[in-house]
Design an enzyme around this catalytic site. Structure first.
Site, PDB file in Angstrom:
ATOM      1  N   ASP A   1      35.636  36.312  44.550  1.00  0.00           N
ATOM      2  CA  ASP A   1      35.799  35.026  45.226  1.00  0.00           C
ATOM      3  C   ASP A   1      36.127  33.979  44.161  1.00  0.00           C
ATOM      4  OD1 ASP A   1      33.428  34.749  43.911  1.00  0.00           O
ATOM      5  OD2 ASP A   1      32.196  34.452  45.688  1.00  0.00           O
TER       6      ASP A   1
ATOM      7  N   LYS B   1      38.460  42.258  51.387  1.00  0.00           N
ATOM      8  CA  LYS B   1      37.393  41.729  50.530  1.00  0.00           C
ATOM      9  C   LYS B   1      36.021  41.931  51.173  1.00  0.00           C
ATOM     10  CE  LYS B   1      38.916  37.532  49.154  1.00  0.00           C
ATOM     11  NZ  LYS B   1      38.769  36.155  48.703  1.00  0.00           N
TER      12      LYS B   1
END
Ligand code: SF4
Length: 212
Positions: free
Chosen positions: A138, A120
């Site tokens: 997120d 990520k």
């Protein structure tokens, strides 16, 4: 909304937030990577307050040689997990200094070999520095996409998987910065600004909460 509405979502968000870019403070790609590492479990605002000063002393990985771990810890001690973050900043600098001639690598494979850089993190770094077609999913982006019913998923990981396959690269590139600004300034977890939101007619959350 459904996938057919993605071009509308992307063009409207780009109208609302022209020239959208990350709100993290940095002056070069190395500082951006450090700022992203620091932003785990912290807001951009908190990270920026620290880095406006800290980055005067950390302009490139080699500068870490002049800093003790205790000094880095002291610079960043108002942020969550500062002990771990300080250790990882130092370790990252050592690796970049030793193996990469101070340059931050630019592939997911190499970035994820650095301490605390997960897929990520690597994606958000590449999206910001190279406009690579990745959306950083997120909890906030997960919330927005579910409220709009573009996905129906239980957690950010699942959302990431669904949009990796379901959204085109172009959609990813157009949405990665604007979605962050959209959740931050409109689709907040509490009291979203639905009344002024241009997507309310197509938003499942809005319809459910304004059905009477
Ligand atoms: S209408 Fe409200 S809940 Fe729906 S996307 Fe807009 S701000 Fe978010």
């Amino acid at each position: 909304m459904n996938k057919k509405d993605l071009p509308f979502l992307a063009s409207k968000l780009n109208e609302m937030f022209p020239n959208a870019k990350t709100e993290l403070y940095y002056t070069n790609n190395f500082q951006l990577l450090i700022a992203i590492l620091m932003s785990a479990q912290a807001t951009d605002k908190q990270v920026n307050i620290i880095n406006k000063n800290f980055f005067n002393f950390l302009k490139k990985p080699g500068d870490a040689k002049k800093l003790w771990l205790e000094e880095i810890t002291e610079f960043i001690n108002s942020i969550s997990f500062f002990n771990n973050k300080a250790k990882n900043i130092l370790k990252t600098c050592e690796i970049l200094d030793k193996n990469y001639s101070w340059k931050v690598p630019n592939t997911i494979e190499e970035l994820t070999k650095l301490p605390w850089v997960w897929i990520k993190t690597a994606k958000v770094y590449l999206a910001v520095t190279q406009n690579a077609p990745y959306i950083w999913v997120d909890t906030h982006v997960h919330r927005v996409l579910n409220r709009l019913w573009l996905v129906k998923t239980k957690n950010p990981l699942e959302t990431d998987k669904v949009i990796s396959k379901g959204f085109t690269k172009e959609n990813h590139a157009l949405l990665h910065n604007t979605l962050v600004l959209f959740w931050r300034y409109y689709c907040t977890a509490r009291n979203p600004k639905c009344d002024t939101c241009p997507f309310k007619e197509k938003c499942n959350y809005y319809k459910k909460n304004h059905s009477n």
